[in-house]
Write a protein that holds these residues in place. Structure first.
Motif, PDB file in Angstrom:
ATOM      1  N   GLN A   1      -3.934  -9.765  -3.339  1.00  0.00           N
ATOM      2  CA  GLN A   1      -5.382  -9.682  -3.346  1.00  0.00           C
ATOM      3  C   GLN A   1      -5.839  -8.311  -2.853  1.00  0.00           C
ATOM      4  OE1 GLN A   1      -6.852 -12.975  -1.006  1.00  0.00           O
ATOM      5  NE2 GLN A   1      -6.664 -14.400  -2.723  1.00  0.00           N
ATOM      6  N   PRO A   2      -7.043  -7.912  -3.238  1.00  0.00           N
ATOM      7  CA  PRO A   2      -7.576  -6.635  -2.719  1.00  0.00           C
ATOM      8  C   PRO A   2      -7.557  -6.614  -1.199  1.00  0.00           C
ATOM      9  CG  PRO A   2      -8.946  -7.442  -4.508  1.00  0.00           C
ATOM     10  CD  PRO A   2      -7.953  -8.542  -4.222  1.00  0.00           C
ATOM     11  N   GLY A   3      -7.162  -5.455  -0.669  1.00  0.00           N
ATOM     12  CA  GLY A   3      -7.020  -5.314   0.779  1.00  0.00           C
ATOM     13  C   GLY A   3      -5.644  -5.636   1.292  1.00  0.00           C
ATOM     14  N   GLY A   4      -4.806  -6.203   0.447  1.00  0.00           N
ATOM     15  CA  GLY A   4      -3.454  -6.573   0.855  1.00  0.00           C
ATOM     16  C   GLY A   4      -2.484  -5.417   0.810  1.00  0.00           C
ATOM     17  N   SER A   5      -1.227  -5.737   1.083  1.00  0.00           N
ATOM     18  CA  SER A   5      -0.171  -4.727   1.149  1.00  0.00           C
ATOM     19  C   SER A   5       1.050  -5.153   0.350  1.00  0.00           C
ATOM     20  CB  SER A   5       0.255  -4.504   2.614  1.00  0.00           C
ATOM     21  OG  SER A   5      -0.803  -4.016   3.395  1.00  0.00           O
ATOM     22  N   LEU A   6       1.774  -4.169  -0.124  1.00  0.00           N
ATOM     23  CA  LEU A   6       3.071  -4.364  -0.763  1.00  0.00           C
ATOM     24  C   LEU A   6       3.965  -3.192  -0.383  1.00  0.00           C
ATOM     25  CD1 LEU A   6       2.216  -5.483  -4.425  1.00  0.00           C
ATOM     26  CD2 LEU A   6       3.310  -6.890  -2.672  1.00  0.00           C
ATOM     27  N   ARG A   7       5.272  -3.432  -0.424  1.00  0.00           N
ATOM     28  CA  ARG A   7       6.232  -2.361  -0.174  1.00  0.00           C
ATOM     29  C   ARG A   7       7.232  -2.316  -1.321  1.00  0.00           C
ATOM     30  NH1 ARG A   7      11.253  -1.691   3.934  1.00  0.00           N
ATOM     31  NH2 ARG A   7      11.019   0.533   4.451  1.00  0.00           N
TER      32      ARG A   7
ATOM     33  N   VAL B   1      -4.671   7.805  -3.503  1.00  0.00           N
ATOM     34  CA  VAL B   1      -3.904   6.948  -2.591  1.00  0.00           C
ATOM     35  C   VAL B   1      -3.758   7.528  -1.191  1.00  0.00           C
ATOM     36  CG1 VAL B   1      -2.598   6.063  -4.559  1.00  0.00           C
ATOM     37  CG2 VAL B   1      -1.604   7.862  -3.129  1.00  0.00           C
ATOM     38  N   LYS B   2      -4.271   8.730  -0.986  1.00  0.00           N
ATOM     39  CA  LYS B   2      -4.156   9.358   0.339  1.00  0.00           C
ATOM     40  C   LYS B   2      -4.786   8.485   1.413  1.00  0.00           C
ATOM     41  CE  LYS B   2      -3.946  14.205  -1.130  1.00  0.00           C
ATOM     42  NZ  LYS B   2      -4.666  15.512  -1.182  1.00  0.00           N
ATOM     43  N   GLY B   3      -4.057   8.315   2.509  1.00  0.00           N
ATOM     44  CA  GLY B   3      -4.551   7.503   3.612  1.00  0.00           C
ATOM     45  C   GLY B   3      -4.269   6.026   3.463  1.00  0.00           C
ATOM     46  N   ARG B   4      -3.802   5.598   2.293  1.00  0.00           N
ATOM     47  CA  ARG B   4      -3.517   4.174   2.068  1.00  0.00           C
ATOM     48  C   ARG B   4      -2.033   3.921   1.800  1.00  0.00           C
ATOM     49  NH1 ARG B   4      -5.502   1.663  -2.238  1.00  0.00           N
ATOM     50  NH2 ARG B   4      -5.621   3.542  -3.548  1.00  0.00           N
ATOM     51  N   PHE B   5      -1.382   4.851   1.132  1.00  0.00           N
ATOM     52  CA  PHE B   5       0.035   4.701   0.765  1.00  0.00           C
ATOM     53  C   PHE B   5       0.884   5.647   1.604  1.00  0.00           C
ATOM     54  CE2 PHE B   5      -0.542   3.236  -3.946  1.00  0.00           C
ATOM     55  CZ  PHE B   5      -1.403   2.232  -3.517  1.00  0.00           C
TER      56      PHE B   5
ATOM     57  N   THR C   1      17.695   5.696  -0.946  1.00  0.00           N
ATOM     58  CA  THR C   1      16.597   4.785  -1.261  1.00  0.00           C
ATOM     59  C   THR C   1      15.260   5.427  -0.887  1.00  0.00           C
ATOM     60  OG1 THR C   1      17.995   2.840  -0.917  1.00  0.00           O
ATOM     61  CG2 THR C   1      15.613   2.506  -0.801  1.00  0.00           C
ATOM     62  N   VAL C   2      14.277   5.214  -1.749  1.00  0.00           N
ATOM     63  CA  VAL C   2      12.916   5.665  -1.481  1.00  0.00           C
ATOM     64  C   VAL C   2      12.009   4.443  -1.422  1.00  0.00           C
ATOM     65  CG1 VAL C   2      12.415   6.057  -3.949  1.00  0.00           C
ATOM     66  CG2 VAL C   2      11.079   7.255  -2.184  1.00  0.00           C
ATOM     67  N   TYR C   3      11.032   4.501  -0.539  1.00  0.00           N
ATOM     68  CA  TYR C   3      10.108   3.380  -0.332  1.00  0.00           C
ATOM     69  C   TYR C   3       8.681   3.838  -0.564  1.00  0.00           C
ATOM     70  CZ  TYR C   3      14.220   1.772   2.264  1.00  0.00           C
ATOM     71  OH  TYR C   3      15.503   1.427   2.630  1.00  0.00           O
ATOM     72  N   LEU C   4       7.824   2.880  -0.895  1.00  0.00           N
ATOM     73  CA  LEU C   4       6.392   3.144  -0.983  1.00  0.00           C
ATOM     74  C   LEU C   4       5.668   1.991  -0.314  1.00  0.00           C
ATOM     75  CD1 LEU C   4       4.240   5.117  -2.113  1.00  0.00           C
ATOM     76  CD2 LEU C   4       4.040   3.558  -4.073  1.00  0.00           C
ATOM     77  N   GLN C   5       5.105   2.259   0.843  1.00  0.00           N
ATOM     78  CA  GLN C   5       4.293   1.276   1.545  1.00  0.00           C
ATOM     79  C   GLN C   5       2.857   1.422   1.062  1.00  0.00           C
ATOM     80  OE1 GLN C   5       5.117  -1.171   3.813  1.00  0.00           O
ATOM     81  NE2 GLN C   5       2.974  -1.801   3.660  1.00  0.00           N
ATOM     82  N   MET C   6       2.327   0.359   0.505  1.00  0.00           N
ATOM     83  CA  MET C   6       0.992   0.385  -0.075  1.00  0.00           C
ATOM     84  C   MET C   6       0.090  -0.555   0.713  1.00  0.00           C
ATOM     85  SD  MET C   6       1.942   0.391  -4.147  1.00  0.00           S
ATOM     86  CE  MET C   6       2.617  -1.261  -4.102  1.00  0.00           C
ATOM     87  N   ASP C   7      -0.898   0.002   1.370  1.00  0.00           N
ATOM     88  CA  ASP C   7      -1.854  -0.771   2.165  1.00  0.00           C
ATOM     89  C   ASP C   7      -3.254  -0.637   1.579  1.00  0.00           C
ATOM     90  OD1 ASP C   7      -0.053   0.458   5.002  1.00  0.00           O
ATOM     91  OD2 ASP C   7       0.135  -1.538   4.095  1.00  0.00           O
TER      92      ASP C   7
END
Length: 115
Positions: A13-19, A63-67, A77-83
């Motif tokens: 949902q909007p506002g959520g996070s995924l990695r 995405v600056k400030g959020r990812f 391994t590379v990661y992307l934290q998405m908030d």
């Protein structure tokens, strides 16, 4: 040859996070830059974030400030934290790695942000 396996996509949902994670394997001598791109339906593929071997990062303006991009060199391994995800972040996300001789792309993982 280098193989990339991406994981972590899904629906949120909007506002959520995924990695997201992208693990490289195969004939790897050294990985240089690692990056995440995304492509939404009807749009061109765009850079989301990149990271150098030394940890220097670069982000797309949207995405600056959020990812946050990070990497584990020992695990290749590379990661992307998405908030604070927004509906406009919905896209297929691809990882890319740069080696001495070639660039490699992952198969893509779908991220859907919807209420």
């Amino acid at each position: 040859q280098v193989q990339l396996v991406e994981s972590g996509g899904g629906s949120v949902q909007p506002g959520g996070s995924l990695r997201l994670s992208c693990a490289a394997s195969g004939h790897i001598f050294m990985l240089y830059a690692m990056a995440w791109y995304r492509q939404a339906p009807g749009k061109q593929r765009e850079l989301v974030a990149s990271i150098t071997t030394g940890g220097g990062t670069n982000y797309g303006d949207s995405v600056k400030g959020r990812f946050t991009i990070s990497r584990d060199n020992a695990k290749n391994t590379v990661y992307l934290q998405m908030d604070s995800l927004k509906s406009e972040d919905t896209a297929v996300y691809y990882c890319k790695v740069v080696t001495l001789t070639n660039n490699y792309w992952g198969q893509g993982t779908q991220v859907t942000v919807s209420s």
